[in-house]
Design an enzyme around this catalytic site. Structure first.
Site, PDB file in Angstrom:
ATOM      1  N   LYS A 165       5.226 -12.221 -31.359  1.00 22.00           N
ATOM      2  CA  LYS A 165       5.785 -12.502 -30.040  1.00 22.00           C
ATOM      3  C   LYS A 165       5.573 -13.992 -29.778  1.00 22.00           C
ATOM      4  CE  LYS A 165       6.971 -11.989 -25.602  1.00 22.00           C
ATOM      5  NZ  LYS A 165       6.183 -11.135 -24.703  1.00 22.00           N
ATOM      6  N   ILE A 166       6.652 -14.722 -29.598  1.00 27.35           N
ATOM      7  CA  ILE A 166       6.562 -16.150 -29.342  1.00 27.35           C
ATOM      8  C   ILE A 166       7.425 -16.504 -28.141  1.00 27.35           C
ATOM      9  CG2 ILE A 166       6.184 -16.638 -31.789  1.00 27.35           C
ATOM     10  CD1 ILE A 166       9.079 -17.816 -31.827  1.00 27.35           C
ATOM     11  N   ALA A 214       8.476 -22.020 -20.481  1.00 30.32           N
ATOM     12  CA  ALA A 214       8.032 -22.583 -19.210  1.00 30.32           C
ATOM     13  C   ALA A 214       8.030 -24.105 -19.266  1.00 30.32           C
ATOM     14  CB  ALA A 214       6.640 -22.053 -18.866  1.00 30.32           C
ATOM     15  N   HIS A 219       3.874 -15.294 -16.046  1.00 30.81           N
ATOM     16  CA  HIS A 219       3.427 -13.897 -16.016  1.00 30.81           C
ATOM     17  C   HIS A 219       2.748 -13.521 -14.713  1.00 30.81           C
ATOM     18  CE1 HIS A 219       4.967 -13.626 -19.920  1.00 30.81           C
ATOM     19  NE2 HIS A 219       3.913 -13.974 -20.618  1.00 30.81           N
TER      20      HIS A 219
END
EC number: 4.1.99.29
Length: 283
Positions: A57-58, A116, A159
């Site tokens: 997961k990147i 982000a 998040h």
């Protein structure tokens, strides 16, 4: 296909929710899944230097450094609307629109190869006269305390911080997801699942989708697993996190998902933030 596969993903509720069933042997026909829990900055680095496991997961922002060895999967990741990163400051509500106050300031980010960060840099190029001062990379969980304590002028968070930043006495300067959606009309590409190109990626995608369906059909089954890896979050915050980041795009990126990824990476390449990519490698 091998009897076991190795994967690295974050301990965040969306990842543990999606992969709970597979990680616990509940996906028929799938190989055993050996999980390493790692911060996104770590997994981005593993993807870039070629030392990572078969599955990762990147951040979508790290794809340009990984696509020669890994294939983007059409499922399992985080992409959506109303779920973008936030730029936080210690200043009061009266400073909420004072973007010029960021000129020359120190801003903490969780990774320089994160979506982000790309959104922040693209936004700042439009909105911050004179440009940002120093960029400081620090672990995600340290950013809000650093802003609260005055060690950093502003912090870029992702998040669950969307639900908890007010408890640190912080204020939102800008919702970069809202800015992106308004500017492009596209959803926000945050986290991607990638698989080594020598794997049967169609089979891997099928196992991920089965794991996700199990999670949706049995929402309480993953609760203990999710909360055990999100120990600082209340059950309600963990649920809100899952509800926001696990959506239809997690099951299938679709045309708008791929369009959003291409738009982000093309814009970032235009600003010199990432290497240009061949869009054909995205599928």
């Amino acid at each position: 296909m091998t009897a076991e596969l190795n994967i690295a993903y974050s301990p965040c509720p969306n990842d543990t929710f999606v992969f709970h069933a597979w990680a616990h042997g509940l996906v028929p026909g799938a190989p055993k899944l050996n999980v390493t829990y790692a911060d996104i900055d770590i997994t981005n680095g593993l993807a870039a230097d070629g030392t990572g496991p078969e599955l990762l997961k990147i951040s979508y922002a790290a794809l340009p450094w990984a696509l020669d060895r890994y294939k983007l999967l059409p499922c399992g990741g985080a992409l959506g609307r109303g779920c973008g990163p936030l730029l936080l400051t210690k200043g009061g509500p009266q400073d909420a629109n004072s973007t010029s106050a960021l000129s020359g300031r120190r801003v903490a980010v969780p990774s320089e190869r994160s979506t982000a960060y790309l959104l922040f840099r693209l936004w700042a190029a439009q909105q911050v006269p004179g440009g940002i001062g120093e960029i400081v990379v620090m672990p995600f969980h340290e950013i809000m305390p650093a802003v609260r304590d005055g060690a950093i002028d502003a912090g870029l968070v992702i998040h669950e911080a969307r639900f908890t930043y007010t408890s640190y006495g912080l204020h939102m300067l800008v919702d970069l997801g809202s800015w992106w959606e308004s500017d492009t009309g596209l959803p926000i590409p945050l986290g991607a699942i990638i698989a080594r190109r020598d794997l049967d990626t169609d089979a891997v995608s099928g196992w991920i989708r089965t794991s996700l369906r199990h999670a949706w059909d049995n929402p309480e089954a993953s609760r203990e697993y999710v909360l055990s890896h999100a120990q600082e979050l209340s059950p309600q915050v963990a649920k809100s996190h899952i509800d926001l980041y696990v959506n239809d795009f997690t099951m299938d990126l679709g045309e708008s998902g791929y369009a959003a990824i291409s738009a982000l990476l093309d814009r970032a390449a235009g600003e010199g933030l990432v290497p240009p990519i061949d869009s054909a490698l995205l599928r």
